[in-house]
Write a protein that holds these residues in place. Sequence first.
Motif, short mmCIF file in Angstrom:
data_model
loop_
_atom_site.label_atom_id
_atom_site.label_comp_id
_atom_site.label_asym_id
_atom_site.label_seq_id
_atom_site.Cartn_x
_atom_site.Cartn_y
_atom_site.Cartn_z
N SER A 1 0.81 -1.30 -0.28
CA SER A 1 -0.08 -0.05 -0.20
C SER A 1 1.01 1.45 -0.09
CB SER A 1 -1.10 0.13 1.12
OG SER A 1 -1.77 -0.98 1.32
N CYS A 2 1.89 1.23 -0.73
CA CYS A 2 2.85 2.31 -0.78
C CYS A 2 2.55 3.22 -2.16
CB CYS A 2 4.24 2.12 -0.93
SG CYS A 2 4.96 2.25 0.74
N GLY A 3 1.84 2.53 -3.13
CA GLY A 3 1.49 3.09 -4.35
C GLY A 3 2.78 2.67 -5.09
N MET B 1 10.58 1.42 -1.89
CA MET B 1 9.31 2.65 -1.50
C MET B 1 8.91 2.47 -0.18
SD MET B 1 7.15 2.98 -5.02
CE MET B 1 6.27 4.13 -4.44
N THR B 2 8.59 3.39 0.74
CA THR B 2 7.91 3.40 1.88
C THR B 2 7.14 4.61 2.10
OG1 THR B 2 8.41 3.12 4.20
CG2 THR B 2 10.08 4.58 3.16
N ARG C 1 -0.57 5.56 4.72
CA ARG C 1 -0.90 4.56 3.78
C ARG C 1 -2.21 3.90 3.87
NH1 ARG C 1 3.93 1.16 5.69
NH2 ARG C 1 2.99 -0.67 4.36
N ALA C 2 -2.66 4.04 5.23
CA ALA C 2 -3.76 3.20 5.69
C ALA C 2 -4.89 4.42 5.17
CB ALA C 2 -3.89 3.29 7.11
N ASP D 1 10.48 7.97 0.08
CA ASP D 1 9.56 7.93 1.05
C ASP D 1 8.41 8.86 0.30
OD1 ASP D 1 7.37 8.50 3.07
OD2 ASP D 1 9.26 8.46 4.61
N ASN D 2 7.33 8.48 0.08
CA ASN D 2 6.30 9.38 -0.53
C ASN D 2 5.32 9.80 0.27
OD1 ASN D 2 4.71 7.12 -0.61
ND2 ASN D 2 4.59 6.62 -2.44
#
Length: 233
Positions: A16-18, A153-154, A160-161, A209-210
């Motif tokens: 779920s980080c895209g 990615m993180t 993310r939620a 880190d997005n």
Amino acid sequence: MKQPQTSIIAVDGYSSCGKSTFARLIARELNYTYIDSGAMYRAAALYFIENNLLLDGDPDHKNLQHSLERINIRFILNLQTGLQDTWLNGKNVESAIRGIEVSAIVSKISQISEVRQKMVGLQRKIGEQGGVVMDGRDIGTVVFPDARLKIFMTADTNVRARRRYKELTEKGLDVELKEIIENIRMRDYEDENRKESPLRKADDAILLDNSHMTIDKQMEWFRELWKKTCHEH
Ligand code: DC
């Protein structure tokens, strides 16, 4: 010094980080093929469900090799969407592998060493064609350790939620944010702590880190990085 594998970009990271949105856009921009390695584990999980190879929800290890030999996964370009659809034994399973039933067991399936060996083999085969952006958990560490570019990615768990919550509620699903946060934490724990190919950042992967970046900002970041990468090699 080993030469980097020419045209492979590995995108790994937390769930779920895209990752897939980002990897897909990179592929489109470079005219590469986007490959979703998680879809392969999902297709294997679907095979286990459809062929009654689960015992009380756990994969039956008896005859595992025999079952694995019968799993034929391919990606075929869908001309309508322009994306690669996942096919399992001659059937388009792109939508079936995204359902709850598969999601509930795929983590267990992806921990089986024999399953991983088979998927890694298939992934490397696909990589032979070059011009591939592949996303997953172990692409830069195990599948293509010599990839030309590795991105890890993180994003903050709560961010993310909230993204996932928005996505699911927009689909009309009745979910609670608290539940999603717990599920993300559990998935992170499983990904990082499994024995086989746990999720970790490769030493030479670039961290993205997005948490506070729009997709446009991520693409700007990528273009800069790609310019530098092309310059170096
Ligand atoms: O990215 P995803 O949620 O569709 O992945 C499905 C599952 O497969 C998830 O449990 C992580 C696992 N996976 C993996 O172990 N290795 C990969 N390269 C990709 C996915």
